[in-house]
Motif scaffolding. Structure first.
Motif, PDB file in Angstrom:
ATOM      1  N   ALA A  96       0.809  -1.221   0.000  1.00 12.81           N
ATOM      2  CA  ALA A  96       0.000   0.000   0.000  1.00 12.81           C
ATOM      3  C   ALA A  96       0.841   1.268   0.000  1.00 12.81           C
ATOM      4  O   ALA A  96       0.293   2.360   0.053  1.00 12.81           O
ATOM      5  CB  ALA A  96      -0.932   0.000   1.203  1.00 12.81           C
ATOM      6  N   GLN A  97       2.145   1.130  -0.076  1.00 10.23           N
ATOM      7  CA  GLN A  97       3.002   2.306   0.039  1.00 10.23           C
ATOM      8  C   GLN A  97       2.715   3.348  -1.048  1.00 10.23           C
ATOM      9  O   GLN A  97       2.658   4.535  -0.762  1.00 10.23           O
ATOM     10  CB  GLN A  97       4.485   1.912   0.019  1.00 10.23           C
ATOM     11  CG  GLN A  97       5.423   3.054   0.342  1.00 10.23           C
ATOM     12  CD  GLN A  97       5.191   3.633   1.725  1.00 10.23           C
ATOM     13  OE1 GLN A  97       4.745   2.958   2.642  1.00 10.23           O
ATOM     14  NE2 GLN A  97       5.492   4.905   1.877  1.00 10.23           N
ATOM     15  N   SER A  98       2.514   2.905  -2.279  1.00  4.80           N
ATOM     16  CA  SER A  98       2.250   3.880  -3.341  1.00  4.80           C
ATOM     17  C   SER A  98       0.909   4.578  -3.120  1.00  4.80           C
ATOM     18  O   SER A  98       0.763   5.772  -3.396  1.00  4.80           O
ATOM     19  CB  SER A  98       2.294   3.218  -4.719  1.00  4.80           C
ATOM     20  OG  SER A  98       1.278   2.251  -4.836  1.00  4.80           O
ATOM     21  N   THR A  99      -0.056   3.843  -2.592  1.00  5.44           N
ATOM     22  CA  THR A  99      -1.347   4.447  -2.282  1.00  5.44           C
ATOM     23  C   THR A  99      -1.205   5.490  -1.186  1.00  5.44           C
ATOM     24  O   THR A  99      -1.758   6.597  -1.284  1.00  5.44           O
ATOM     25  CB  THR A  99      -2.354   3.359  -1.850  1.00  5.44           C
ATOM     26  OG1 THR A  99      -2.485   2.416  -2.911  1.00  5.44           O
ATOM     27  CG2 THR A  99      -3.698   3.946  -1.494  1.00  5.44           C
ATOM     28  N   ILE A 100      -0.456   5.161  -0.157  1.00  9.69           N
ATOM     29  CA  ILE A 100      -0.227   6.096   0.946  1.00  9.69           C
ATOM     30  C   ILE A 100       0.493   7.343   0.432  1.00  9.69           C
ATOM     31  O   ILE A 100       0.140   8.475   0.794  1.00  9.69           O
ATOM     32  CB  ILE A 100       0.557   5.406   2.084  1.00  9.69           C
ATOM     33  CG1 ILE A 100      -0.330   4.342   2.741  1.00  9.69           C
ATOM     34  CG2 ILE A 100       1.063   6.420   3.102  1.00  9.69           C
ATOM     35  CD1 ILE A 100       0.394   3.398   3.652  1.00  9.69           C
ATOM     36  N   HIS A 101       1.455   7.151  -0.429  1.00  6.84           N
ATOM     37  CA  HIS A 101       2.186   8.288  -0.997  1.00  6.84           C
ATOM     38  C   HIS A 101       1.244   9.180  -1.806  1.00  6.84           C
ATOM     39  O   HIS A 101       1.313  10.417  -1.724  1.00  6.84           O
ATOM     40  CB  HIS A 101       3.342   7.779  -1.862  1.00  6.84           C
ATOM     41  CG  HIS A 101       4.255   8.854  -2.294  1.00  6.84           C
ATOM     42  ND1 HIS A 101       4.237   9.369  -3.563  1.00  6.84           N
ATOM     43  CD2 HIS A 101       5.206   9.538  -1.621  1.00  6.84           C
ATOM     44  CE1 HIS A 101       5.131  10.323  -3.664  1.00  6.84           C
ATOM     45  NE2 HIS A 101       5.740  10.446  -2.500  1.00  6.84           N
ATOM     46  N   ARG A 102       0.357   8.590  -2.578  1.00  7.06           N
ATOM     47  CA  ARG A 102      -0.600   9.377  -3.366  1.00  7.06           C
ATOM     48  C   ARG A 102      -1.559  10.158  -2.472  1.00  7.06           C
ATOM     49  O   ARG A 102      -1.904  11.303  -2.756  1.00  7.06           O
ATOM     50  CB  ARG A 102      -1.379   8.471  -4.313  1.00  7.06           C
ATOM     51  CG  ARG A 102      -0.567   8.044  -5.512  1.00  7.06           C
ATOM     52  CD  ARG A 102      -1.440   7.289  -6.526  1.00  7.06           C
ATOM     53  NE  ARG A 102      -0.635   6.900  -7.662  1.00  7.06           N
ATOM     54  CZ  ARG A 102       0.001   5.744  -7.781  1.00  7.06           C
ATOM     55  NH1 ARG A 102      -0.069   4.847  -6.811  1.00  7.06           N
ATOM     56  NH2 ARG A 102       0.714   5.472  -8.857  1.00  7.06           N
ATOM     57  N   ILE A 103      -2.005   9.539  -1.395  1.00 10.16           N
ATOM     58  CA  ILE A 103      -2.891  10.249  -0.459  1.00 10.16           C
ATOM     59  C   ILE A 103      -2.144  11.419   0.178  1.00 10.16           C
ATOM     60  O   ILE A 103      -2.704  12.513   0.329  1.00 10.16           O
ATOM     61  CB  ILE A 103      -3.468   9.297   0.609  1.00 10.16           C
ATOM     62  CG1 ILE A 103      -4.345   8.237  -0.046  1.00 10.16           C
ATOM     63  CG2 ILE A 103      -4.273  10.082   1.648  1.00 10.16           C
ATOM     64  CD1 ILE A 103      -4.750   7.103   0.886  1.00 10.16           C
ATOM     65  N   ALA A 104      -0.886  11.204   0.524  1.00  6.47           N
ATOM     66  CA  ALA A 104      -0.087  12.294   1.105  1.00  6.47           C
ATOM     67  C   ALA A 104       0.043  13.450   0.113  1.00  6.47           C
ATOM     68  O   ALA A 104      -0.066  14.622   0.489  1.00  6.47           O
ATOM     69  CB  ALA A 104       1.288  11.778   1.521  1.00  6.47           C
ATOM     70  N   ARG A 105       0.261  13.130  -1.170  1.00  9.39           N
ATOM     71  CA  ARG A 105       0.328  14.185  -2.188  1.00  9.39           C
ATOM     72  C   ARG A 105      -1.017  14.893  -2.317  1.00  9.39           C
ATOM     73  O   ARG A 105      -1.077  16.116  -2.472  1.00  9.39           O
ATOM     74  CB  ARG A 105       0.760  13.618  -3.532  1.00  9.39           C
ATOM     75  CG  ARG A 105       2.247  13.323  -3.593  1.00  9.39           C
ATOM     76  CD  ARG A 105       2.705  13.034  -5.000  1.00  9.39           C
ATOM     77  NE  ARG A 105       1.833  12.029  -5.612  1.00  9.39           N
ATOM     78  CZ  ARG A 105       2.186  11.177  -6.537  1.00  9.39           C
ATOM     79  NH1 ARG A 105       3.409  11.200  -7.013  1.00  9.39           N
ATOM     80  NH2 ARG A 105       1.339  10.295  -7.024  1.00  9.39           N
ATOM     81  N   LEU A 106      -2.096  14.118  -2.254  1.00  9.99           N
ATOM     82  CA  LEU A 106      -3.433  14.690  -2.302  1.00  9.99           C
ATOM     83  C   LEU A 106      -3.627  15.681  -1.156  1.00  9.99           C
ATOM     84  O   LEU A 106      -4.132  16.790  -1.353  1.00  9.99           O
ATOM     85  CB  LEU A 106      -4.489  13.583  -2.240  1.00  9.99           C
ATOM     86  CG  LEU A 106      -5.944  14.034  -2.086  1.00  9.99           C
ATOM     87  CD1 LEU A 106      -6.388  14.841  -3.291  1.00  9.99           C
ATOM     88  CD2 LEU A 106      -6.836  12.829  -1.873  1.00  9.99           C
ATOM     89  N   GLN A 107      -3.220  15.286   0.043  1.00 12.91           N
ATOM     90  CA  GLN A 107      -3.348  16.174   1.198  1.00 12.91           C
ATOM     91  C   GLN A 107      -2.539  17.458   0.985  1.00 12.91           C
ATOM     92  O   GLN A 107      -3.025  18.556   1.288  1.00 12.91           O
ATOM     93  CB  GLN A 107      -2.877  15.467   2.467  1.00 12.91           C
ATOM     94  CG  GLN A 107      -3.819  14.379   2.918  1.00 12.91           C
ATOM     95  CD  GLN A 107      -3.255  13.574   4.073  1.00 12.91           C
ATOM     96  OE1 GLN A 107      -2.119  13.142   4.038  1.00 12.91           O
ATOM     97  NE2 GLN A 107      -4.074  13.363   5.089  1.00 12.91           N
TER      98      GLN A 107
END
Length: 110
Positions: A52-63
């Motif tokens: 899930a690391q890439s998903t977490i990274h994308r959410i962080a960018r979204l934030q």
């Protein structure tokens, strides 16, 4: 003040705070999503953390993007308040935070 300016000012006085609130709601939703994804990754046995690391990274960018949008919305609010002040389209009692900032700036230039 003309009716056109009054109508535009009234519309903006509703739309700008509504847009700011929706951006805040999006920040909260993205933060909740981040919490859920990280919790699910941690609590799901047999799933490697890297999954899930890439998903977490994308959410962080979204934030980050949403926080930037929030700052832009606040700057827009201030710019519109300045324009309203200059054109006489704003009753300073309707936007106290902006009105106070404007009063301080006017005092500094006097």
């Amino acid at each position: 003040m003309s009716d056109t300016i009054s109508l535009a000012a009234a519309r903006l006085q509703q739309q700008v705070p509504a847009a700011e609130a929706r951006i805040d709601d999006a920040i909260i939703a993205a933060s909740s999503l981040m919490t859920s994804v990280v919790t699910a990754r941690r609590d799901t046995p047999g799933v490697p953390a890297v999954k899930a690391q890439s998903t977490i990274h994308r959410i962080a960018r979204l934030q980050t993007v949403l926080v930037g949008a929030s700052g832009d919305a606040l700057r827009i609010h201030g710019e519109l308040a300045d324009i309203a002040r200059e054109t006489g389209g704003l009753d300073l009692h309707e936007c106290p935070a902006i009105a106070g900032a404007g009063d301080a700036a006017m005092a500094a230039t006097s």
